[in-house]
Design an enzyme around this catalytic site. Structure first.
Site, PDB file in Angstrom:
ATOM      1  N   SER A 128      36.998  35.413  46.929  1.00 50.69           N
ATOM      2  CA  SER A 128      38.054  35.934  45.631  1.00 50.69           C
ATOM      3  C   SER A 128      38.120  35.260  45.007  1.00 50.69           C
ATOM      4  O   SER A 128      39.186  35.121  44.229  1.00 50.69           O
ATOM      5  CB  SER A 128      39.638  36.277  46.731  1.00 50.69           C
ATOM      6  N   HIS A 162      36.269  42.609  46.428  1.00 51.59           N
ATOM      7  CA  HIS A 162      37.331  41.993  46.559  1.00 51.59           C
ATOM      8  C   HIS A 162      38.329  42.624  47.002  1.00 51.59           C
ATOM      9  O   HIS A 162      38.926  43.085  46.471  1.00 51.59           O
ATOM     10  CB  HIS A 162      37.854  41.028  45.327  1.00 51.59           C
ATOM     11  N   GLU A 174      39.247  44.735  43.572  1.00 48.68           N
ATOM     12  CA  GLU A 174      37.955  44.273  42.241  1.00 48.68           C
ATOM     13  C   GLU A 174      36.756  44.313  42.884  1.00 48.68           C
ATOM     14  O   GLU A 174      36.421  43.874  43.740  1.00 48.68           O
ATOM     15  CB  GLU A 174      39.192  43.606  42.455  1.00 48.68           C
ATOM     16  N   ASN A 212      43.183  36.403  40.982  1.00 49.12           N
ATOM     17  CA  ASN A 212      43.749  35.722  41.634  1.00 49.12           C
ATOM     18  C   ASN A 212      43.765  34.429  40.404  1.00 49.12           C
ATOM     19  O   ASN A 212      44.525  33.697  40.965  1.00 49.12           O
ATOM     20  CB  ASN A 212      42.199  34.858  42.395  1.00 49.12           C
TER      21      ASN A 212
END
Ligand code: CAA
Length: 305
Positions: A128, A162, A174, A212
């Site tokens: 991530s 992701h 993602e 993130n």
């Protein structure tokens, strides 16, 4: 054209049977209808994962979202294997790694995957925040230099895929190509995510990617607001939940993601950019020092059974 590319994944391998790995195995076996090999070095994690897998299928059957035959098919498509080597023996043509968010661990794993699996096997990481390019550079056979033609070709099969938690529910994947990722790898990975019934976005390989890099400062700021005593945990979360229509407030979401994972991502963001806006809050660091990891072990900003 990307839309017409077939993923060509006849067998998927998932490394790590935690909440993410298990969820990925679930959507691949149930929705993409691909046979899945699952490996985790912890037998306890496998046991927990298989129990959750059955529970998720039973819940979908009970809610008439899937038929009993669909659930049986998904159960039959999942098998547990006892090593990474078994991925090759059973003919996996794509691996998704979903172990904890630790760069050293992932680098070691991708070296092993590159040694054990043929050069045409796609190697995806569910990281991530960690550099996909760095992980890809480790995915070269022994004695091969990452910058050599052979090294670049080997690293070209690595990609970031992701998924979001809970994987069966969240609609996004993602995708993060590293510097070395080939167009074929990107096209096939995208087609595979779509077969799992996910929407796909693509982000450059920057710390935290799009998701993130935007989410973690928000969560961190909420933790600092709590630390400063601006409002209670409930009032911070309720403000965002009801005022902004977020499904969960940021503190509850941090617990849900895992405070150790949030801290690891924030450290990667801070180290990767040097930008003070990513510096983890002291309270988050202390909670992880205390081994309060959130929902997964019963204590975070809230308490869980
Ligand atoms: N696994 C599988 N399914 C789950 C689940 C889980 N852990 N938790 C809930 N669900 C399912 C429920 O079974 C239910 O399914 P049905 O529609 O079939 O009934 C559905 O989700 C809704 O659940 P609930 O009614 O119990 O609860 P809810 O409406 O509050 O939804 C939630 C729960 C989906 C988790 C919702 O609160 C939510 O969307 N929260 C935000 C989650 C989020 O932001 N995730 C991303 C985190 S960031 C990340 O993962 C990436 C990273 O890099 C850190």
């Amino acid at each position: 054209m990307a839309a017409t590319v077939k993923h060509g994944i006849n067998k998927l391998a998932v490394l790590g049977a935690g909440q993410m790995g298990l969820g990925i195995a679930f959507v691949a076996a149930l929705r993409a209808k691909v046979p899945v090999l699952l490996h985790d070095r912890s037998p306890h994690q496998i046991e927990k994962g298989l129990a959750l897998y059955d529970k998720l299928l039973a819940k979908d059957v009970a809610k008439a979202k899937i038929s009993e035959a669909d659930a049986r098919g998904a159960r039959e498509r999942l098998s547990v294997v006892d090593s990474v080597r078994a991925f090759r023996e059973h003919g996996a043509d794509m691996v998704v790694e979903a172990v904890s968010e630790n760069a050293g661990l992932k680098v070691g794993i991708f070296g092993e995957l590159a040694r054990e699996l043929g050069a045409d096997v796609i190697l995806a990481t569910n990281t991530s925040s960690i550099s996909v390019t760095k992980i890809a550079a480790a995915a070269v056979p022994e004695g091969v230099a990452p910058a050599s033609e052979e090294g670049q070709k080997s690293s070209g099969r690595v990609i970031g895929l992701h998924f979001f938690n809970p994987v069966p529910v969240m609609k996004l994947v993602e995708i993060i190509p590293g510097l070395q990722t080939s167009q074929t790898t990107l096209d096939r990975a995208r087609a595979f995510a779509i077969a799992c019934q996910k929407e796909v976005t693509v982000s450059k390989d920057v710390p935290g990617f799009v998701s993130n890099a935007l989410l973690m400062p928000f969560i961190n700021e909420a933790i600092m607001w709590l630390e400063k005593g601006v409002a209670t945990r409930e009032d911070i979360d309720t403000t965002l939940r009801l005022g902004m229509n977020h499904p969960m407030g940021p503190l509850q979401l941090a617990d849900f993601i895992g405070l150790d994972t949030c801290l690891a991502i924030q450290q990667t963001l801070y180290q990767g950019t040097g930008d003070s806006k990513y510096r983890p809050s002291v309270l988050l660091e202390r909670m992880v020092d205390a081994q309060w990891y959130g929902k997964k072990n019963g204590k975070g900003f809230y308490e869980y059974d």
